[in-house]
Design a protein around this motif. Structure first.
Motif, PDB file in Angstrom:
ATOM      1  N   VAL A  98       0.865  -1.184   0.000  1.00 31.42           N
ATOM      2  CA  VAL A  98       0.000   0.000   0.000  1.00 31.42           C
ATOM      3  C   VAL A  98       0.905   1.239   0.000  1.00 31.42           C
ATOM      4  CG1 VAL A  98      -1.999  -1.092   1.099  1.00 31.42           C
ATOM      5  CG2 VAL A  98      -0.184  -0.104   2.530  1.00 31.42           C
ATOM      6  N   ALA A  99       0.294   2.415  -0.041  1.00 30.37           N
ATOM      7  CA  ALA A  99       1.070   3.646  -0.224  1.00 30.37           C
ATOM      8  C   ALA A  99       2.153   3.835   0.836  1.00 30.37           C
ATOM      9  CB  ALA A  99       0.128   4.850  -0.249  1.00 30.37           C
ATOM     10  N   TRP A 100       1.841   3.550   2.120  1.00 36.20           N
ATOM     11  CA  TRP A 100       2.834   3.833   3.173  1.00 36.20           C
ATOM     12  C   TRP A 100       4.050   2.898   3.136  1.00 36.20           C
ATOM     13  CZ3 TRP A 100       3.610  -0.157   6.549  1.00 36.20           C
ATOM     14  CH2 TRP A 100       2.539  -1.014   6.843  1.00 36.20           C
ATOM     15  N   ASP A 101       4.010   1.889   2.277  1.00 40.14           N
ATOM     16  CA  ASP A 101       5.196   1.046   2.088  1.00 40.14           C
ATOM     17  C   ASP A 101       6.263   1.741   1.253  1.00 40.14           C
ATOM     18  OD1 ASP A 101       4.519  -1.488   3.405  1.00 40.14           O
ATOM     19  OD2 ASP A 101       2.905  -1.605   1.930  1.00 40.14           O
ATOM     20  N   LYS A 102       5.903   2.843   0.608  1.00 37.29           N
ATOM     21  CA  LYS A 102       6.816   3.496  -0.347  1.00 37.29           C
ATOM     22  C   LYS A 102       7.117   4.949   0.058  1.00 37.29           C
ATOM     23  CE  LYS A 102       6.398  -0.273  -2.854  1.00 37.29           C
ATOM     24  NZ  LYS A 102       7.515  -1.254  -2.957  1.00 37.29           N
ATOM     25  N   ILE A 103       7.286   5.205   1.375  1.00 40.22           N
ATOM     26  CA  ILE A 103       7.626   6.554   1.837  1.00 40.22           C
ATOM     27  C   ILE A 103       9.046   6.892   1.364  1.00 40.22           C
ATOM     28  CG2 ILE A 103       7.886   8.080   3.829  1.00 40.22           C
ATOM     29  CD1 ILE A 103       6.069   6.086   5.383  1.00 40.22           C
ATOM     30  N   ILE A 104       9.179   8.039   0.718  1.00 41.42           N
ATOM     31  CA  ILE A 104      10.476   8.457   0.178  1.00 41.42           C
ATOM     32  C   ILE A 104      11.094   9.494   1.109  1.00 41.42           C
ATOM     33  CG2 ILE A 104      11.576   9.649  -1.769  1.00 41.42           C
ATOM     34  CD1 ILE A 104       9.188   8.441  -3.465  1.00 41.42           C
ATOM     35  N   CYS A 105      12.387   9.359   1.335  1.00 40.73           N
ATOM     36  CA  CYS A 105      13.104  10.322   2.180  1.00 40.73           C
ATOM     37  C   CYS A 105      13.459  11.557   1.342  1.00 40.73           C
ATOM     38  CB  CYS A 105      14.377   9.668   2.716  1.00 40.73           C
ATOM     39  SG  CYS A 105      15.281  10.692   3.860  1.00 40.73           S
ATOM     40  N   VAL A 106      12.991  12.714   1.769  1.00 43.68           N
ATOM     41  CA  VAL A 106      13.275  13.956   1.030  1.00 43.68           C
ATOM     42  C   VAL A 106      14.029  14.930   1.941  1.00 43.68           C
ATOM     43  CG1 VAL A 106      11.277  13.681  -0.493  1.00 43.68           C
ATOM     44  CG2 VAL A 106      11.015  14.969   1.633  1.00 43.68           C
ATOM     45  N   PRO A 107      14.845  15.819   1.369  1.00 41.59           N
ATOM     46  CA  PRO A 107      15.679  16.725   2.188  1.00 41.59           C
ATOM     47  C   PRO A 107      14.872  17.580   3.165  1.00 41.59           C
ATOM     48  CG  PRO A 107      16.400  16.760  -0.103  1.00 41.59           C
ATOM     49  CD  PRO A 107      15.147  15.947  -0.072  1.00 41.59           C
ATOM     50  N   GLU A 108      13.674  18.008   2.776  1.00 42.94           N
ATOM     51  CA  GLU A 108      12.852  18.839   3.668  1.00 42.94           C
ATOM     52  C   GLU A 108      12.500  18.098   4.954  1.00 42.94           C
ATOM     53  OE1 GLU A 108      12.322  20.158  -0.522  1.00 42.94           O
ATOM     54  OE2 GLU A 108      12.223  18.221   0.486  1.00 42.94           O
ATOM     55  N   ASP A 109      12.222  16.801   4.829  1.00 42.48           N
ATOM     56  CA  ASP A 109      11.895  16.003   6.013  1.00 42.48           C
ATOM     57  C   ASP A 109      13.108  15.862   6.935  1.00 42.48           C
ATOM     58  OD1 ASP A 109       9.438  15.739   4.868  1.00 42.48           O
ATOM     59  OD2 ASP A 109       9.650  13.631   4.323  1.00 42.48           O
ATOM     60  N   GLU A 110      14.274  15.692   6.327  1.00 41.57           N
ATOM     61  CA  GLU A 110      15.501  15.562   7.120  1.00 41.57           C
ATOM     62  C   GLU A 110      15.748  16.829   7.950  1.00 41.57           C
ATOM     63  OE1 GLU A 110      18.455  14.711   4.195  1.00 41.57           O
ATOM     64  OE2 GLU A 110      17.695  12.683   3.813  1.00 41.57           O
ATOM     65  N   ILE A 111      15.540  17.987   7.332  1.00 43.56           N
ATOM     66  CA  ILE A 111      15.729  19.268   8.031  1.00 43.56           C
ATOM     67  C   ILE A 111      14.745  19.377   9.197  1.00 43.56           C
ATOM     68  CG2 ILE A 111      15.473  21.780   7.793  1.00 43.56           C
ATOM     69  CD1 ILE A 111      16.435  21.308   4.804  1.00 43.56           C
ATOM     70  N   MET A 112      13.495  18.969   8.954  1.00 44.78           N
ATOM     71  CA  MET A 112      12.466  19.060   9.979  1.00 44.78           C
ATOM     72  C   MET A 112      12.766  18.130  11.158  1.00 44.78           C
ATOM     73  SD  MET A 112       8.420  18.706   9.307  1.00 44.78           S
ATOM     74  CE  MET A 112       8.549  16.944   9.093  1.00 44.78           C
ATOM     75  N   VAL A 113      13.214  16.903  10.864  1.00 42.37           N
ATOM     76  CA  VAL A 113      13.556  15.948  11.925  1.00 42.37           C
ATOM     77  C   VAL A 113      14.724  16.472  12.756  1.00 42.37           C
ATOM     78  CG1 VAL A 113      14.509  13.633  12.349  1.00 42.37           C
ATOM     79  CG2 VAL A 113      12.592  13.921  10.764  1.00 42.37           C
ATOM     80  N   LYS A 114      15.672  17.103  12.103  1.00 45.34           N
ATOM     81  CA  LYS A 114      16.840  17.662  12.785  1.00 45.34           C
ATOM     82  C   LYS A 114      16.424  18.724  13.809  1.00 45.34           C
ATOM     83  CE  LYS A 114      20.420  18.071  10.056  1.00 45.34           C
ATOM     84  NZ  LYS A 114      21.403  18.625   9.078  1.00 45.34           N
ATOM     85  N   LYS A 115      15.393  19.491  13.479  1.00 45.43           N
ATOM     86  CA  LYS A 115      14.927  20.565  14.363  1.00 45.43           C
ATOM     87  C   LYS A 115      13.994  20.072  15.467  1.00 45.43           C
ATOM     88  CE  LYS A 115      15.136  24.285  10.912  1.00 45.43           C
ATOM     89  NZ  LYS A 115      14.323  25.153  10.042  1.00 45.43           N
ATOM     90  N   ALA A 116      13.395  18.899  15.291  1.00 47.55           N
ATOM     91  CA  ALA A 116      12.387  18.397  16.233  1.00 47.55           C
ATOM     92  C   ALA A 116      13.032  17.894  17.523  1.00 47.55           C
ATOM     93  CB  ALA A 116      11.576  17.285  15.588  1.00 47.55           C
ATOM     94  N   ASP A 117      12.211  17.806  18.576  1.00 52.41           N
ATOM     95  CA  ASP A 117      12.695  17.301  19.863  1.00 52.41           C
ATOM     96  C   ASP A 117      12.782  15.783  19.898  1.00 52.41           C
ATOM     97  OD1 ASP A 117      12.837  19.819  21.619  1.00 52.41           O
ATOM     98  OD2 ASP A 117      10.866  19.983  20.684  1.00 52.41           O
ATOM     99  N   ALA A 118      11.970  15.112  19.066  1.00 50.86           N
ATOM    100  CA  ALA A 118      11.993  13.639  19.041  1.00 50.86           C
ATOM    101  C   ALA A 118      11.439  13.135  17.719  1.00 50.86           C
ATOM    102  CB  ALA A 118      11.174  13.074  20.201  1.00 50.86           C
ATOM    103  N   LEU A 119      11.870  11.933  17.355  1.00 49.57           N
ATOM    104  CA  LEU A 119      11.330  11.194  16.204  1.00 49.57           C
ATOM    105  C   LEU A 119      10.769   9.883  16.723  1.00 49.57           C
ATOM    106  CD1 LEU A 119      11.104  10.704  13.049  1.00 49.57           C
ATOM    107  CD2 LEU A 119      13.292   9.497  13.267  1.00 49.57           C
ATOM    108  N   VAL A 120       9.488   9.614  16.408  1.00 48.23           N
ATOM    109  CA  VAL A 120       8.830   8.371  16.837  1.00 48.23           C
ATOM    110  C   VAL A 120       8.603   7.492  15.616  1.00 48.23           C
ATOM    111  CG1 VAL A 120       6.763   7.367  17.887  1.00 48.23           C
ATOM    112  CG2 VAL A 120       7.657   9.549  18.744  1.00 48.23           C
ATOM    113  N   PHE A 121       8.949   6.213  15.717  1.00 50.55           N
ATOM    114  CA  PHE A 121       8.762   5.278  14.600  1.00 50.55           C
ATOM    115  C   PHE A 121       8.542   3.878  15.145  1.00 50.55           C
ATOM    116  CE2 PHE A 121      13.182   5.796  15.693  1.00 50.55           C
ATOM    117  CZ  PHE A 121      13.635   4.486  15.827  1.00 50.55           C
ATOM    118  N   GLY A 122       7.987   3.002  14.296  1.00 49.80           N
ATOM    119  CA  GLY A 122       7.770   1.617  14.681  1.00 49.80           C
ATOM    120  C   GLY A 122       8.503   0.676  13.744  1.00 49.80           C
ATOM    121  N   SER A 123       8.284  -0.620  13.928  1.00 42.43           N
ATOM    122  CA  SER A 123       8.965  -1.615  13.098  1.00 42.43           C
ATOM    123  C   SER A 123       8.145  -2.026  11.878  1.00 42.43           C
ATOM    124  CB  SER A 123       9.301  -2.853  13.942  1.00 42.43           C
ATOM    125  OG  SER A 123       8.214  -3.216  14.775  1.00 42.43           O
ATOM    126  N   LEU A 124       6.818  -1.850  11.932  1.00 44.12           N
ATOM    127  CA  LEU A 124       5.972  -2.316  10.826  1.00 44.12           C
ATOM    128  C   LEU A 124       6.314  -1.619   9.514  1.00 44.12           C
ATOM    129  CD1 LEU A 124       3.624  -4.004   9.750  1.00 44.12           C
ATOM    130  CD2 LEU A 124       2.041  -2.255  10.611  1.00 44.12           C
TER     131      LEU A 124
END
Length: 294
Positions: A98-124
């Motif tokens: 399904v669509a969420w199996d193909k999330i692409i890493c983009v530079p804007e997201d990397e910048i945002m994660v760098k500024k955030a206080d935490a990143l939450v993710f799972g194994s699925l």
């Protein structure tokens, strides 16, 4: 100052026998964080379809920004078939791909994660190499990486679980997951606490939490153990209760509140979700306070 947390992973519909509800563990965490006053955002992907539009609309209306949710022109929005047993515990059939199996890493997201206080993710989300590689890239930019272990057979491997744990600052398990992963790592121990300490040492992780269903949770935080023995409720369904638990816990710990108060609050929030239908019932601060202090 308001804390910012980025969640990465699946957004989908949980399809019950009689109705459907919006879900996906990282989305559930983001929605609950937003309701608790945290600046929450999610990196994900939906299909260019009606249920994708419905999802985006719901997320936006509930205070979570959608500009980091990608649109897939080929794959459909995720759906999960949920079956409940007579105690309200859920089992899942998760459609793939399904669509969420193909999330692409983009530079804007990397910048945002760098500024955030935490990143939450799972194994699925790691069941597909495209989303897996994007997550492994984006973890490198996180100040505080929170791994919400979410074992859904057959969508995980020993190798990816160990890799994610080694890169995490905080790991949340349920008790079954803790014992399964301890066995992966050849733990000689039998008790919950011994296995928490074993994993903390093996993975160099200072913060670990284990939920125990109706029996509460254990939090290992900066070399101390904190306990809550749970709240007695009539369970409607357990879908999303662990996600709200995690959101409640992070909403306190990131503001450096007392870890005991944090785990008590998180257990109460998880219990209130379990006595309601679906993963994201509306819950006010007053309702949580009244539940904890009747």
């Amino acid at each position: 100052m308001t804390k910012k947390i980025i969640c990465f992973g699946e957004v989908l519909f949980d399809v019950f026998p009689t109705h459907k509800k919006i879900g996906g563990a990282p989305l559930n965490v983001a929605l609950r964080l937003a309701s608790l006053g945290i600046d929450a955002q999610i990196i994900s992907r939906v299909g260019n379809d009606e249920i994708g539009k419905e999802l985006l609309d719901f997320i936006k209306k509930n205070g979570v920004a959608t500009d980091t949710i990608q649109i897939d022109e080929n794959l459909s929005t995720g759906q999960v078939i949920v079956q409940l047993n007579d105690k309200g515990s859920a089992s899942y059939t998760i459609n793939y791909p399904v669509a969420w199996d193909k999330i692409i890493c983009v530079p804007e997201d990397e910048i945002m994660v760098k500024k955030a206080d935490a990143l939450v993710f799972g194994s699925l989300v790691c069941r597909d190499l495209i989303s897996q590689n994007s997550l492994l890239e984006i973890i490198n930019y996180a100040k505080y990486a929170v791994f919400d272990v979410n074992l859904r057979a057959p969508f995980y491997t020993k190798e990816i679980l160990i890799n994610l744990m080694m890169q995490s600052d905080f790991i949340k398990f349920n008790d079954d997951e803790l014992y399964e992963i301890s066995a992966f790592l050849n733990s000689p121990y039998h008790s919950l606490e011994q296995n928490i300490l074993f994993i903390a040492e093996k993975t160099n992780t200072k913060h670990i939490c284990v939920t125990k269903g109706s029996h509460g949770a254990v939090l290992f935080y900066n070399e101390k153990m904190y306990y809550n023995s749970g709240y007695k409720i009539d369970v409607v369904d357990t879908v999303g209760s662990g996600d709200s638990f995690l959101a409640g816990l992070l909403s306190k710990l990131l503001y450096e509140e007392n870890p005991q108060e944090a785990i008590d609050f998180a257990c109460a929030l998880g219990a209130i979700v379990a006595k309601n239908e679906g993963a994201n019932p509306k819950i006010s601060s007053k309702e949580i306070n009244d539940f904890m202090n009747p």
